[in-house]
Design a protein around this motif. Structure first.
Motif, short mmCIF file in Angstrom:
data_model
loop_
_atom_site.label_atom_id
_atom_site.label_comp_id
_atom_site.label_asym_id
_atom_site.label_seq_id
_atom_site.Cartn_x
_atom_site.Cartn_y
_atom_site.Cartn_z
N ALA A 63 -42.86 6.05 4.48
CA ALA A 63 -43.60 5.66 3.29
C ALA A 63 -43.23 6.48 2.06
N ASP A 64 -42.67 7.67 2.24
CA ASP A 64 -42.33 8.56 1.14
C ASP A 64 -40.96 9.18 1.43
N LEU A 65 -39.93 8.60 0.86
CA LEU A 65 -38.56 9.02 1.16
C LEU A 65 -38.30 10.47 0.77
N ASP A 66 -38.78 10.89 -0.37
CA ASP A 66 -38.53 12.26 -0.82
C ASP A 66 -39.18 13.27 0.13
N ARG A 67 -40.40 12.99 0.55
CA ARG A 67 -41.07 13.87 1.51
C ARG A 67 -40.35 13.86 2.86
N ALA A 68 -39.86 12.70 3.27
CA ALA A 68 -39.15 12.60 4.55
C ALA A 68 -37.84 13.39 4.51
N VAL A 69 -37.12 13.31 3.41
CA VAL A 69 -35.88 14.08 3.29
C VAL A 69 -36.19 15.57 3.38
N GLU A 70 -37.23 16.00 2.68
CA GLU A 70 -37.62 17.41 2.75
C GLU A 70 -37.99 17.79 4.18
N PHE A 71 -38.80 16.96 4.85
CA PHE A 71 -39.22 17.26 6.22
C PHE A 71 -38.02 17.36 7.15
N GLU A 98 -30.72 7.65 9.10
CA GLU A 98 -30.92 6.94 7.84
C GLU A 98 -32.42 6.84 7.62
N LEU A 99 -32.87 7.26 6.47
CA LEU A 99 -34.27 7.15 6.12
C LEU A 99 -34.43 6.05 5.08
N PHE A 100 -35.33 5.11 5.34
CA PHE A 100 -35.56 3.96 4.47
C PHE A 100 -36.98 4.01 3.90
N GLU A 101 -37.11 3.64 2.63
CA GLU A 101 -38.42 3.44 2.00
C GLU A 101 -38.36 2.08 1.29
N PHE A 102 -39.17 1.15 1.76
CA PHE A 102 -39.25 -0.18 1.16
C PHE A 102 -40.46 -0.24 0.25
N PRO A 103 -40.43 -1.08 -0.82
CA PRO A 103 -41.57 -1.16 -1.73
C PRO A 103 -42.88 -1.51 -1.03
N LYS A 104 -42.83 -2.29 0.04
CA LYS A 104 -44.05 -2.70 0.73
C LYS A 104 -44.36 -1.83 1.95
N THR A 105 -43.70 -0.68 2.09
CA THR A 105 -43.95 0.17 3.25
C THR A 105 -45.40 0.66 3.22
N ASP A 106 -46.09 0.40 4.28
CA ASP A 106 -47.48 0.83 4.45
C ASP A 106 -47.47 2.32 4.81
N ASP A 107 -48.32 3.12 4.17
CA ASP A 107 -48.31 4.55 4.46
C ASP A 107 -49.17 4.95 5.66
N SER A 108 -49.72 3.96 6.38
CA SER A 108 -50.48 4.30 7.59
C SER A 108 -49.52 4.59 8.74
N PRO A 111 -44.46 13.68 9.85
CA PRO A 111 -45.68 13.41 9.07
C PRO A 111 -46.04 11.93 8.95
N PHE A 112 -45.12 11.05 9.35
CA PHE A 112 -45.33 9.61 9.22
C PHE A 112 -45.71 8.95 10.54
N GLY A 113 -45.81 9.74 11.62
CA GLY A 113 -46.21 9.21 12.91
C GLY A 113 -45.06 8.81 13.82
N ASN A 114 -43.81 9.06 13.41
CA ASN A 114 -42.66 8.77 14.26
C ASN A 114 -42.50 9.89 15.29
N LEU A 115 -42.24 9.51 16.53
CA LEU A 115 -42.12 10.51 17.60
C LEU A 115 -40.71 11.05 17.73
N ALA A 116 -40.63 12.36 17.82
CA ALA A 116 -39.38 13.07 18.08
C ALA A 116 -39.58 13.92 19.32
N GLU A 117 -38.76 13.70 20.31
CA GLU A 117 -38.77 14.54 21.50
C GLU A 117 -37.74 15.63 21.28
N LEU A 118 -38.02 16.81 21.76
CA LEU A 118 -37.08 17.93 21.65
C LEU A 118 -36.71 18.40 23.04
N TYR A 119 -35.43 18.59 23.29
CA TYR A 119 -34.91 19.14 24.55
C TYR A 119 -34.31 20.51 24.26
N SER A 120 -34.41 21.41 25.21
CA SER A 120 -33.78 22.71 25.08
C SER A 120 -32.31 22.68 25.48
#
Length: 167
Positions: free
Chosen positions: A14-22, A74-84, A142-151
């Motif tokens: 929902a927020d490309l700039d915040r996603a790039v920073e994250f 690739e991170l995408f932000e569309f005009p109609k992206t819902d921020d929920s 911060p957007f609810g997407n799951l990332a798994e981490l392996y050692s």
């Protein structure tokens, strides 16, 4: 035919700039192309997007990042992206997470949380307790997407039969 190589994954936020920073700070990903606008027009990229999205998509913003081993995000932000945040419907078809590798999961989780993400599991888990140091943990951006981490690498983790009783 040989096995294919993994190129990239696309994530809508929902927020490309915040996603790039994250993603650049939480995972130390390289920023290959800063946030840019793509317009529906007669350019090659415009026509490719017509093929994927159909008529009337208009415009969107995109940024390209890369992991240390060259796999892209690739991170995408569309005009109609819902921020929920999306529902966690793991039982439904589709991709429900992506996985990254880091030998220091505990420190990585702290960084994820400091940047607005969260640890989804109660603790970092061991695949082979008291035998091998292979660990994993699920987190959310911060957007609810799951990332798994392996050692350790995917090959090392599963070549030993992580789910077998005799592992």
């Amino acid at each position: 035919m040989p096995a294919v190589s993994f190129s990239h994954v696309g994530i809508t936020v929902a927020d490309l700039d915040r996603a790039v920073e994250f993603y650049t700070k939480a995972f130390d990903l390289y920023l290959l192309m800063p946030p840019s606008e793509v317009l529906q027009d007669n350019s090659a990229i415009g026509e490719m997007c017509d093929d994927v999205f159909g008529a009337g998509w208009g415009r969107f913003r995109i940024a390209h990042l890369s992991s240390g081993d060259g796999v892209g995000i690739e991170l995408f932000e569309f005009p109609k992206t819902d921020d929920s945040k999306p529902p966690f419907d793991y039982w439904k078809p589709g991709i429900f997470h992506f996985c990254l590798q880091d030998s220091d999961l505990e420190e990585r989780v702290k960084r994820i949380e400091a940047l607005g993400g969260k640890q989804r599991m109660q603790q970092v888990r061991y695949y082979y307790p008291d035998q091998k140091p292979y660990r994993m943990v699920y987190c959310e951006d911060p957007f609810g997407n799951l990332a798994e981490l392996y050692s350790h690498s995917y090959e090392l983790t599963y070549s030993s039969g992580a789910y077998a009783d005799d592992a």
